[in-house]
Write a protein that holds these residues in place. Structure first.
Motif, PDB file in Angstrom:
ATOM      1  N   TRP A 206      -3.788   9.881   7.674  1.00 27.23           N
ATOM      2  CA  TRP A 206      -4.682   8.717   7.768  1.00 27.23           C
ATOM      3  C   TRP A 206      -5.525   8.888   6.675  1.00 27.23           C
ATOM      4  CZ3 TRP A 206     -10.031   9.995   8.857  1.00 27.23           C
ATOM      5  CH2 TRP A 206     -10.099  11.460   8.933  1.00 27.23           C
ATOM      6  N   ASN A 207      -6.145   7.461   6.320  1.00 24.95           N
ATOM      7  CA  ASN A 207      -7.185   6.998   5.301  1.00 24.95           C
ATOM      8  C   ASN A 207      -8.592   7.491   5.650  1.00 24.95           C
ATOM      9  OD1 ASN A 207      -9.129   5.751   3.603  1.00 24.95           O
ATOM     10  ND2 ASN A 207      -7.487   4.231   3.090  1.00 24.95           N
ATOM     11  N   LYS A 208      -9.027   8.570   5.038  1.00 29.08           N
ATOM     12  CA  LYS A 208     -10.343   9.047   5.456  1.00 29.08           C
ATOM     13  C   LYS A 208     -11.443   8.034   5.194  1.00 29.08           C
ATOM     14  CE  LYS A 208      -8.563  13.747   4.698  1.00 29.08           C
ATOM     15  NZ  LYS A 208      -7.341  13.659   4.719  1.00 29.08           N
ATOM     16  N   SER A 209     -11.249   7.087   4.503  1.00 33.50           N
ATOM     17  CA  SER A 209     -12.451   6.294   4.250  1.00 33.50           C
ATOM     18  C   SER A 209     -12.472   5.165   5.202  1.00 33.50           C
ATOM     19  CB  SER A 209     -12.445   5.533   2.796  1.00 33.50           C
ATOM     20  OG  SER A 209     -11.242   4.763   2.748  1.00 33.50           O
ATOM     21  N   ASP A 210     -11.284   4.835   5.723  1.00 34.53           N
ATOM     22  CA  ASP A 210     -11.442   3.525   6.656  1.00 34.53           C
ATOM     23  C   ASP A 210     -10.899   3.784   8.016  1.00 34.53           C
ATOM     24  OD1 ASP A 210      -8.791   3.043   6.162  1.00 34.53           O
ATOM     25  OD2 ASP A 210      -8.872   1.427   5.207  1.00 34.53           O
ATOM     26  N   GLY A 211     -10.258   5.116   8.185  1.00 30.60           N
ATOM     27  CA  GLY A 211      -9.673   5.440   9.481  1.00 30.60           C
ATOM     28  C   GLY A 211      -8.044   4.884   9.938  1.00 30.60           C
ATOM     29  N   THR A 212      -7.560   4.032   8.749  1.00 29.33           N
ATOM     30  CA  THR A 212      -6.334   3.604   9.054  1.00 29.33           C
ATOM     31  C   THR A 212      -5.278   4.813   9.078  1.00 29.33           C
ATOM     32  OG1 THR A 212      -6.867   1.625   7.651  1.00 29.33           O
ATOM     33  CG2 THR A 212      -4.756   1.966   7.916  1.00 29.33           C
ATOM     34  N   TRP A 213      -4.519   4.571  10.053  1.00 29.79           N
ATOM     35  CA  TRP A 213      -3.425   5.455  10.206  1.00 29.79           C
ATOM     36  C   TRP A 213      -2.149   5.018   9.641  1.00 29.79           C
ATOM     37  CZ3 TRP A 213      -2.293  10.133  11.959  1.00 29.79           C
ATOM     38  CH2 TRP A 213      -1.124  10.539  12.478  1.00 29.79           C
ATOM     39  N   ASN A 214      -1.498   6.003   8.805  1.00 29.87           N
ATOM     40  CA  ASN A 214      -0.313   5.790   8.308  1.00 29.87           C
ATOM     41  C   ASN A 214       0.968   6.271   9.239  1.00 29.87           C
ATOM     42  OD1 ASN A 214      -0.810   4.493   5.866  1.00 29.87           O
ATOM     43  ND2 ASN A 214      -1.753   6.723   5.190  1.00 29.87           N
ATOM     44  N   ASN A 215       1.612   5.285  10.104  1.00 34.64           N
ATOM     45  CA  ASN A 215       2.460   6.024  11.072  1.00 34.64           C
ATOM     46  C   ASN A 215       3.873   6.405  10.556  1.00 34.64           C
ATOM     47  OD1 ASN A 215       4.478   5.971  13.319  1.00 34.64           O
ATOM     48  ND2 ASN A 215       2.899   4.615  14.402  1.00 34.64           N
TER      49      ASN A 215
ATOM     50  N   GLY B  61       1.425   5.217   1.124  1.00 30.32           N
ATOM     51  CA  GLY B  61       1.079   6.175   2.158  1.00 30.32           C
ATOM     52  C   GLY B  61       0.799   7.499   1.416  1.00 30.32           C
TER      53      GLY B  61
ATOM     54  N   PRO C 129       0.809  -1.191  -0.028  1.00 31.88           N
ATOM     55  CA  PRO C 129       0.112   0.080   0.086  1.00 31.88           C
ATOM     56  C   PRO C 129       0.888   1.135   0.025  1.00 31.88           C
ATOM     57  CG  PRO C 129      -0.636  -1.282   1.839  1.00 31.88           C
ATOM     58  CD  PRO C 129       0.850  -2.017   1.134  1.00 31.88           C
TER      59      PRO C 129
END
Length: 157
Positions: free
Chosen positions: A63-72, A59, A57
């Motif tokens: 954060w992904n606005k569609s699923d809330g996944t955080w890109n740290n 980055g 994936p």
């Protein structure tokens, strides 16, 4: 390159179209590749192409606005053996030189524990401007390695 973890930072310049070739070359040499793109880079190469070629994936935002996944950004920095920013635009260079942090790529740069290599790509007049040269000297003194290629300049002429 076998097993080396390369974090590739892609900025928003026309040279971003060459990134597909670079990713394929790194993968062919058995490197693991993850990519971070600035929002502006998405205008020059599709994140889908980058994700497909890198097999990871991409980055782009914190954060992904569609699923809330955080890109740290810290985890990206810990994962990588090296951070290669290519192409490096004058805009991102300026932000790196001053410690500005307004996107995921810059936050990752500021969190890196290993070497960062940059490959500037801009019009020759821009590259020769005193401000750009000063910014390049600044990031070099901060520990970045600068990659330039006379052959690449001739190819683009």
């Amino acid at each position: 390159m076998r097993g080396k973890r390369i974090l590739l930072g892609i900025t928003g310049g026309i040279a971003a179209y060459k990134i597909a070739f670079l990713i394929r070359l790194l993968k062919k040499n058995e490197a693991e590749v993850k990519c971070i793109m600035t929002p502006a880079s998405c205008d020059f190469i599709s994140p889908l192409v980058v994700a497909t070629l890198s097999e990871n994936p991409v980055g782009i935002e914190f954060w992904n606005k569609s699923d809330g996944t955080w890109n740290n950004h810290v985890e990206y920095g810990l994962w990588a053996d090296v951070f290669l920013i290519a192409p490096l635009t004058a805009n991102t260079l300026s932000k790196m030189a001053t410690g500005s942090c307004d996107n995921l790529l810059l936050a990752t740069y500021l969190s890196m524990k290993t070497k960062t290599i940059v490959a500037p790509a801009m019009d020759l007049d821009m590259y020769a401007h005193p401000t750009v040269l000063r910014n390049l000297k600044q990031i070099e003194s901060d520990g970045c390695l600068l990659y330039t290629s006379d052959a690449a300049d001739e190819e683009d002429s």
